[in-house]
Motif scaffolding. Structure first.
Motif, mmCIF file in Angstrom:
data_model
loop_
_atom_site.group_PDB
_atom_site.id
_atom_site.type_symbol
_atom_site.label_atom_id
_atom_site.label_comp_id
_atom_site.label_asym_id
_atom_site.label_seq_id
_atom_site.Cartn_x
_atom_site.Cartn_y
_atom_site.Cartn_z
ATOM 1 N N LEU A 1 0.828 -1.204 0.000
ATOM 2 C CA LEU A 1 0.000 0.000 0.000
ATOM 3 C C LEU A 1 0.864 1.257 0.000
ATOM 4 C CD1 LEU A 1 -2.699 -0.984 2.654
ATOM 5 C CD2 LEU A 1 -2.837 -1.222 0.159
ATOM 6 N N ALA A 2 0.306 2.319 -0.554
ATOM 7 C CA ALA A 2 0.972 3.626 -0.516
ATOM 8 C C ALA A 2 0.321 4.541 0.505
ATOM 9 C CB ALA A 2 0.920 4.290 -1.895
ATOM 10 N N GLY A 3 -0.938 4.261 0.843
ATOM 11 C CA GLY A 3 -1.664 5.093 1.798
ATOM 12 C C GLY A 3 -3.148 4.921 1.614
ATOM 13 N N GLY A 4 -3.904 5.988 1.925
ATOM 14 C CA GLY A 4 -5.353 5.907 1.794
ATOM 15 C C GLY A 4 -6.012 7.218 2.146
ATOM 16 N N ILE A 5 -7.339 7.246 2.012
ATOM 17 C CA ILE A 5 -8.139 8.411 2.369
ATOM 18 C C ILE A 5 -9.276 7.947 3.272
ATOM 19 C CG2 ILE A 5 -9.638 8.263 0.322
ATOM 20 C CD1 ILE A 5 -9.590 11.364 0.283
ATOM 21 N N PHE A 6 -9.545 8.722 4.312
ATOM 22 C CA PHE A 6 -10.510 8.315 5.334
ATOM 23 C C PHE A 6 -11.566 9.392 5.503
ATOM 24 C CE2 PHE A 6 -11.663 8.080 9.966
ATOM 25 C CZ PHE A 6 -12.353 6.876 9.897
ATOM 26 N N GLY A 7 -12.829 8.977 5.412
ATOM 27 C CA GLY A 7 -13.952 9.869 5.685
ATOM 28 C C GLY A 7 -14.575 9.507 7.009
ATOM 29 N N PRO A 8 -14.334 10.280 8.072
ATOM 30 C CA PRO A 8 -14.806 9.896 9.405
ATOM 31 C C PRO A 8 -16.315 9.926 9.576
ATOM 32 C CG PRO A 8 -13.891 12.112 9.446
ATOM 33 C CD PRO A 8 -13.582 11.545 8.090
ATOM 34 N N ASN A 9 -17.026 10.645 8.716
ATOM 35 C CA ASN A 9 -18.473 10.760 8.869
ATOM 36 C C ASN A 9 -19.239 9.768 8.011
ATOM 37 O OD1 ASN A 9 -18.270 13.024 10.660
ATOM 38 N ND2 ASN A 9 -17.788 14.291 8.892
ATOM 39 N N ASP A 10 -18.534 8.989 7.192
ATOM 40 C CA ASP A 10 -19.181 7.964 6.380
ATOM 41 C C ASP A 10 -19.542 6.766 7.256
ATOM 42 O OD1 ASP A 10 -18.767 9.620 4.218
ATOM 43 O OD2 ASP A 10 -16.986 8.560 3.521
ATOM 44 N N GLY A 11 -20.188 5.779 6.658
ATOM 45 C CA GLY A 11 -20.541 4.604 7.446
ATOM 46 C C GLY A 11 -21.471 3.675 6.709
ATOM 47 N N PHE A 12 -22.405 3.063 7.449
ATOM 48 C CA PHE A 12 -23.315 2.115 6.822
ATOM 49 C C PHE A 12 -24.670 2.184 7.490
ATOM 50 C CE2 PHE A 12 -21.946 -0.303 10.490
ATOM 51 C CZ PHE A 12 -23.007 -1.144 10.792
ATOM 52 N N LEU A 13 -25.654 1.660 6.787
ATOM 53 C CA LEU A 13 -26.995 1.518 7.328
ATOM 54 C C LEU A 13 -27.542 0.162 6.919
ATOM 55 C CD1 LEU A 13 -28.637 2.097 4.511
ATOM 56 C CD2 LEU A 13 -28.439 4.474 5.221
ATOM 57 N N ASP A 14 -28.623 -0.224 7.540
ATOM 58 C CA ASP A 14 -29.284 -1.477 7.199
ATOM 59 C C ASP A 14 -30.166 -1.215 5.981
ATOM 60 O OD1 ASP A 14 -31.377 -3.461 7.024
ATOM 61 O OD2 ASP A 14 -30.780 -4.154 9.009
ATOM 62 N N PRO A 15 -29.865 -1.811 4.818
ATOM 63 C CA PRO A 15 -30.626 -1.483 3.612
ATOM 64 C C PRO A 15 -32.096 -1.880 3.685
ATOM 65 C CG PRO A 15 -29.144 -3.321 3.207
ATOM 66 C CD PRO A 15 -28.797 -2.776 4.548
ATOM 67 N N TYR A 16 -32.392 -2.983 4.368
ATOM 68 C CA TYR A 16 -33.792 -3.373 4.532
ATOM 69 C C TYR A 16 -34.520 -2.339 5.398
ATOM 70 C CZ TYR A 16 -37.933 -6.053 5.784
ATOM 71 O OH TYR A 16 -39.231 -6.459 5.971
ATOM 72 N N GLU A 17 -33.842 -1.884 6.450
ATOM 73 C CA GLU A 17 -34.431 -0.859 7.302
ATOM 74 C C GLU A 17 -34.647 0.442 6.529
ATOM 75 O OE1 GLU A 17 -33.091 1.739 11.192
ATOM 76 O OE2 GLU A 17 -32.534 -0.384 11.109
ATOM 77 N N LEU A 18 -33.705 0.779 5.625
ATOM 78 C CA LEU A 18 -33.854 1.972 4.798
ATOM 79 C C LEU A 18 -35.122 1.892 3.966
ATOM 80 C CD1 LEU A 18 -32.803 4.582 3.372
ATOM 81 C CD2 LEU A 18 -31.590 3.067 1.788
ATOM 82 N N CYS A 19 -35.337 0.779 3.276
ATOM 83 C CA CYS A 19 -36.516 0.643 2.428
ATOM 84 C C CYS A 19 -37.802 0.676 3.256
ATOM 85 C CB CYS A 19 -36.431 -0.650 1.619
ATOM 86 S SG CYS A 19 -35.042 -0.695 0.462
ATOM 87 N N SER A 20 -37.790 0.031 4.408
ATOM 88 C CA SER A 20 -38.969 0.053 5.280
ATOM 89 C C SER A 20 -39.240 1.456 5.797
ATOM 90 C CB SER A 20 -38.762 -0.911 6.453
ATOM 91 O OG SER A 20 -38.602 -2.237 6.005
ATOM 92 N N PHE A 21 -38.171 2.173 6.173
ATOM 93 C CA PHE A 21 -38.305 3.549 6.645
ATOM 94 C C PHE A 21 -38.913 4.437 5.566
ATOM 95 C CE2 PHE A 21 -36.455 7.795 6.594
ATOM 96 C CZ PHE A 21 -36.823 8.289 7.841
ATOM 97 N N LEU A 22 -38.390 4.344 4.337
ATOM 98 C CA LEU A 22 -38.895 5.188 3.261
ATOM 99 C C LEU A 22 -40.334 4.818 2.910
ATOM 100 C CD1 LEU A 22 -35.750 5.391 0.952
ATOM 101 C CD2 LEU A 22 -36.581 7.075 2.605
ATOM 102 N N GLY A 23 -40.654 3.526 2.980
ATOM 103 C CA GLY A 23 -42.032 3.115 2.748
ATOM 104 C C GLY A 23 -42.980 3.714 3.776
ATOM 105 N N ALA A 24 -42.544 3.745 5.031
ATOM 106 C CA ALA A 24 -43.376 4.349 6.086
ATOM 107 C C ALA A 24 -43.533 5.848 5.870
ATOM 108 C CB ALA A 24 -42.749 4.067 7.449
#
Length: 386
Positions: free
Chosen positions: A132-155
């Motif tokens: 490796l030579a290095g990298g880039i880091f986004g501290p505010n990025d992340g993940f969510l539950d995709p099934y929960e996302l679809c259910s949330f938007l449906g609601a």
């Protein structure tokens, strides 16, 4: 278009639910249709990562709008796990690209930090930095539950008066004066406009209207990595891929004693049948993931592979989504799909642009979004059949 327009959105994944919500927020009447439950297709089998560590200015601009939507939804109760996102670089040329990315992200309002090779273990203590030579880091990025996302938007859609019809498969479609009639397993639906957001099934929906849509159903496989004890820190999302270069290995925190890992493929395999593919992780994929994980995370405490599954990336020829009418002569039939491995993180902005096409007849939300139209030069097979 008037505020009384009735739009049928076919597909209850992230792209479909995002588009449906954007439409109803602008005054349209919306009926969302899915052959199964919301989030049960490609979206629900995603690892749900949301990040901004891109090297293309247009991709960063798309994410600027997408992240703003995610933040709004987060304020309304959607869970978003801000664990950070580390993209690895293997060469100095890639590091230079990441330096440009950092500047573009700063202009877009995102935080990103560059790390040289000898600094990477500050972010991931168990990471092997070999090669490796290095990298880039986004501290505010992340993940969510995709099934929960679809259910949330449906609601959210239901709360604003939208209709959500699950287990309602579209079987036929025809043009009627002023719009379309969809024959479904739950009865007919008449509408003014149709949005095809059916993911890996979108080509089949297009065919009902006599159109040819090239969205490649690319198989991807994911595994859990079980640990004997917690790491003592939260593993961010780590991606070994920049502009098609790298192994495609990625992994992230899931629970205290569990990581999730997959390979973002850099080679194209034949398109899968979305109704008949093997949705379990195959032995060859388990072996490949195990080898790549051992190379990049050689000293995890008691690591072993756990459950595995397979899903489908809806890919396009140029790996950018399709948003807009497939046929300029038929503006009432709009495609929103082909987000591929970035479909979850792009779905909010795809929905906004899709709503633009339905209600305005052109993109007005994102500068340059005309580039996502499924024009003939873009609507081509990803993999030519011999």
């Amino acid at each position: 278009m008037t505020a009384q327009i009735h739009v049928a959105v076919i597909g209850g994944g992230a792209a479909g639910t995002s588009t449906a919500l954007a439409l109803i927020e602008r005054g349209a009447r919306v009926t969302l249709l899915d052959a199964d439950a919301l989030g049960s297709g490609s979206s629900g089998r995603s690892v749900g990562v949301v990040g901004t560590q891109m090297t293309d200015p247009f991709q960063i601009e798309l994410r600027r709008h997408a992240i703003a939507r995610f933040r709004t939804w987060e304020s309304r109760g959607l869970r978003f796990n801000h664990i950070g996102y580390l993209r690895l670089a293997r060469t100095e040329a890639q590091m230079e690209a990441l330096e440009r990315s950092q500047r573009m992200q700063a202009e877009a309002g995102f935080e990103a930090r560059l790390y040289r090779r000898d600094q990477l273990r500050e972010v991931v203590p168990h990471l092997s930095t070999e090669g490796l030579a290095g990298g880039i880091f986004g501290p505010n990025d992340g993940f969510l539950d995709p099934y929960e996302l679809c259910s949330f938007l449906g609601a959210q859609l239901r709360a604003q008066g939208g209709a959500v019809r699950q287990f309602c498969k579209v079987t036929e479609a025809r043009r009627i004066p002023g719009g379309y009639r969809l024959e479904t397993t739950g009865g007919p639906v008449d509408c003014d406009v149709v949005v095809n957001a059916a993911g890996a099934w979108a080509p089949r929906i297009a065919a009902l209207f006599g159109q040819t849509l090239h969205i490649h159903a690319e198989r991807h496989e994911a595994l859990s990595v079980l640990l004997d004890r917690p790491l003592g820190y939260v593993m961010p999302m780590v991606m070994d891929l920049i502009d098609g270069q790298g192994t495609g290995l990625n992994f992230r925190h899931e629970k205290a004693n569990e990581l999730i890992s997959e390979i973002h493929k850099v080679e194209t395999a034949p398109s899968e049948n979305p109704d008949a593919y093997n949705d379990q992780c195959e032995d060859s994929a388990r072996e490949m993931l195990a080898e790549l994980l051992l190379e990049r995370l050689p000293d995890l405490p008691g690591a072993r592979l756990g459950r595995g599954w397979a899903g489908l990336y809806p890919e396009t020829f140029d790996h950018r989504p399709f948003v807009g009418p497939l046929d300029p002569a038929e503006p009432g039939l709009v495609t929103v799909g082909g987000g591929g491995g970035y479909g979850i993180q792009l779905s909010p902005v795809m929905g906004l642009i899709g709503a633009d096409w339905v209600l305005q007849g052109r993109p007005v939300t994102v500068a340059g979004a005309e580039a996502l139209l499924p024009t003939p030069d873009r609507n081509r097979p990803l993999r030519e059949v011999p």
